[in-house]
Design a protein around this motif. Structure first.
Motif, short mmCIF file in Angstrom:
data_model
loop_
_atom_site.label_atom_id
_atom_site.label_comp_id
_atom_site.label_asym_id
_atom_site.label_seq_id
_atom_site.Cartn_x
_atom_site.Cartn_y
_atom_site.Cartn_z
N ILE A 111 0.86 -1.18 0.00
CA ILE A 111 0.00 0.00 0.00
C ILE A 111 0.90 1.23 0.00
N ALA A 208 -7.39 1.93 1.23
CA ALA A 208 -6.82 1.28 0.05
C ALA A 208 -7.85 0.37 -0.62
N VAL A 212 -9.44 0.87 -4.49
CA VAL A 212 -9.31 -0.12 -5.56
C VAL A 212 -10.68 -0.65 -5.99
N GLY A 362 1.78 -6.14 -6.57
CA GLY A 362 0.46 -5.52 -6.48
C GLY A 362 0.54 -4.27 -5.64
N LEU A 364 -1.59 -1.14 -4.17
CA LEU A 364 -2.78 -0.35 -3.88
C LEU A 364 -2.31 0.99 -3.33
N THR A 365 -3.17 1.97 -3.33
CA THR A 365 -2.74 3.30 -2.90
C THR A 365 -3.68 3.87 -1.85
N SER A 387 -4.69 1.90 -8.27
CA SER A 387 -3.99 0.62 -8.12
C SER A 387 -3.22 0.31 -9.39
N THR A 389 -1.37 -3.32 -10.69
CA THR A 389 -1.19 -4.70 -10.25
C THR A 389 -0.67 -5.59 -11.37
#
Length: 552
Positions: A111, A208, A212, A362, A364-365, A387, A389
């Motif tokens: 993240i 997060a 997403v 992967g 996520l933010t 995101s 991934t």
């Protein structure tokens, strides 16, 4: 009912579904469950489905990397869970096989807040080791309290599948009865605070998930969608594409399917003196997508019409009085989904890491500390995307080498500069201007597929929702989107509308009498039914446009 020469031929009802784009979850489910209920009660139905595109599936869509028809990658709705009753049961009904959506993907997940990775995990590690990492950073209570909130919320929602809560003519009413407006009427941030969930866990982990899943920050998404975002346990996907569920539903419905056909307008059918006492019927005007100006009136009149797409995007015009109150226009998220293939992995430099440092496959933010919920384009914040991934590895049929398949969710179109920094190599601008694959072994991107979805509403807190009944024999499914927007919930609304239509037919059947000479006796006129008092729970008389929070 359809009448011919003044005589009733059984109880035969013409139903149409105006769907765009794609006969998706709601329209397909309505058709399928209409046929299922009709067979149960011995009713004859003629179902017609109008579809603007050339395919079934709506927002469920797969594409073929490098135009290789043996390989499919989900572009739209990607996963569902066992608690999604309609989709899960469809697997057995249609003999569909599932796959683990994470199969073949790199297990590392991070993240990122635009400055640093605030949390990383390897899903291949033992549950206890990963739980230990969570507890060490966020404490014991935050994940437990979030889990409890999610389970309580989902338990309330699942009551919508069963009597006495199913079927429902008012989603608002049912939400009040089940106590769900207490969750939709607040932000995810407010809901988590009320459950004493720590701010850090909410900011990093839960936010997060909402980003997403719904491209929204906790301060701008209601609590119900927040809890749905935290319920991915047991995620699965249909082998070959989730669209197959809805394709099978349409096939089983026996509907007459008009692909590449757009619904242009809905009008009341004209009545003559002999038919003035009959229920309302509708005429539908359509146009071919190849000849949009060549409108024609469909030769069959319809007793029931289901609009199974957000009305604001449908470009359907309704004659005066057809829709008995304006359908609420709500803001939708314009989400850019970008798929591409590359032999390169994410560059450490993009994430301010040292050369040689491992980068999660992967990403996520969440928001950076100095970001506001509205920072950046559509609240993406300093990270700039929701995101990125690495979803699996595949062999490029042109080079015979293994490459990585990536999926990016972002509020704006991905640029060549962004991809160059993300991969640490120069990506020519042509790769973001075309979807043509490259056969060059040295190409940093060998396949590129961008798509823009109006994927789901901006789920601002609200306590009223668009009813499925919008006129006599006129139905609408997309009110569910602002409540919960998933494949399953749209399929549930489709099933709900199907049940309501059948119930109305059965009521009409009981109240129509036919004399020996074929004359039709008295029957109750159709009308919108939306009681605002049930089980001593009063629903406020607010219009759907009245949201709890107008500006956030």
């Amino acid at each position: 009912m359809s009448l011919d020469d003044g005589h009733i031929h059984g109880f035969f009802t013409n139903c149409t579904f105006c769907t765009k784009p794609g006969a998706g979850a709601a329209g397909s489910s309505t058709a399928y469950h209409l046929r299922t209920y009709a067979q149960k009660y011995g009713l004859a139905l003629n179902i017609t489905l109008f579809e603007k595109t050339d395919r079934i599936g709506g927002r469920t869509l797969t594409v073929n990397p490098w135009d290789d028809t043996t390989t499919r990658v989900e572009l739209g709705a990607s996963i569902f869970i066992e608690k999604n009753q309609i989709l899960y049961r469809a697997l057995g009904e249609f003999d569909l096989k599932t796959r683990d959506p994470d199969d073949g993907s790199d297990p590392t997940l991070g993240i990122w807040d635009g400055n640093r990775f605030v949390f990383t995990v390897n899903t291949d590690n033992s549950f206890w080791w990963n739980a230990y990492k969570v507890v060490m950073k966020y404490g014991v209570f935050a994940p437990r309290r979030t889990q409890k909130l999610m389970e309580t919320t989902i338990a309330k929602f699942l009551q919508l599948y069963e009597e006495p809560h199913f079927p429902f003519r008012s989603l608002t009413q049912r939400a009040y009865e089940l106590g769900l407006v207490e969750i939709t009427g607040v932000t995810g941030e407010q809901l988590l605070k009320s459950g004493s969930v720590g701010d850090l866990y909410a900011h990093d982990i839960v936010q997060a998930s909402t980003r997403v899943n719904y491209a929204s920050n906790l301060a701008q998404i209601h609590g119900l969608d927040t809890m749905v975002s935290m319920a991915p346990e047991g995620a699965m996907a249909v082998l070959g594409g989730n669209w197959q569920i809805f394709d099978n539903m349409v096939q089983r419905s026996g509907a007459n399917v008009a692909l590449n056909t757009s619904v242009v307008s809905i009008h009341f059918a004209e009545k003559n003196e002999e038919t003035t006492s009959l229920p309302t019927k509708y005429n539908i005007q359509t146009a071919s997508t190849s000849k949009p100006d060549a409108e024609e009136t469909h030769p069959i009149q319809f007793d029931d019409v289901v609009i199974a797409t957000p009305y604001q995007f449908s470009k359907i015009s309704a004659a005066e009085g057809v829709i008995q109150h304006p359908i609420d226009e709500i803001p939708y998220v314009q989400l850019h989904v970008t798929l591409f293939a590359s032999p390169f992995q994410f560059s450490p430099a993009f994430f301010d890491l040292k050369d040689g440092d491992a980068v999660p496959a992967g990403v996520l933010t969440t928001l950076a500390k100095d970001d506001e919920p509205t920072s950046g384009v559509q609240g993406a914040g300093k990270a700039g995307f929701f995101s990125a991934t690495q979803i699996r590895k595949l062999v490029n049929p042109n080079t015979k080498r293994e490459e990585y398949i990536y999926k990016i969710f972002s509020p704006e179109k991905v640029t060549s500069d962004f991809l160059s920094r993300l991969l640490g190599v120069t990506v020519p601008e042509t790769f973001v201007e075309t979807t043509e694959p490259s056969k060059s072994e040295l190409s940093p991107i060998s396949w590129y597929y961008p798509h823009v979805f109006y994927s789901y509403p901006k789920a601002l807190p609200r306590v009223t929702f668009e009813d499925p009944v919008i006129g006599p024999g006129l139905w609408y499914t997309s009110g569910m989107d602002s409540f919960i927007s998933t494949m399953e919930t749209n399929a549930l609304m489709g099933k709900n509308v199907a049940r309501l239509i059948i119930d109305d037919i059965l009521v009409t059947q009981d109240e129509v009498t036919v004399s020996e000479d074929g004359d039709i006796g008295e029957q109750r006129p159709q009308k919108i039914v939306c009681d605002r008092m049930r089980n001593n729970v009063e629903v406020p008389k607010t219009r759907p446009t009245e949201r709890v929070m107008q500006d956030l």
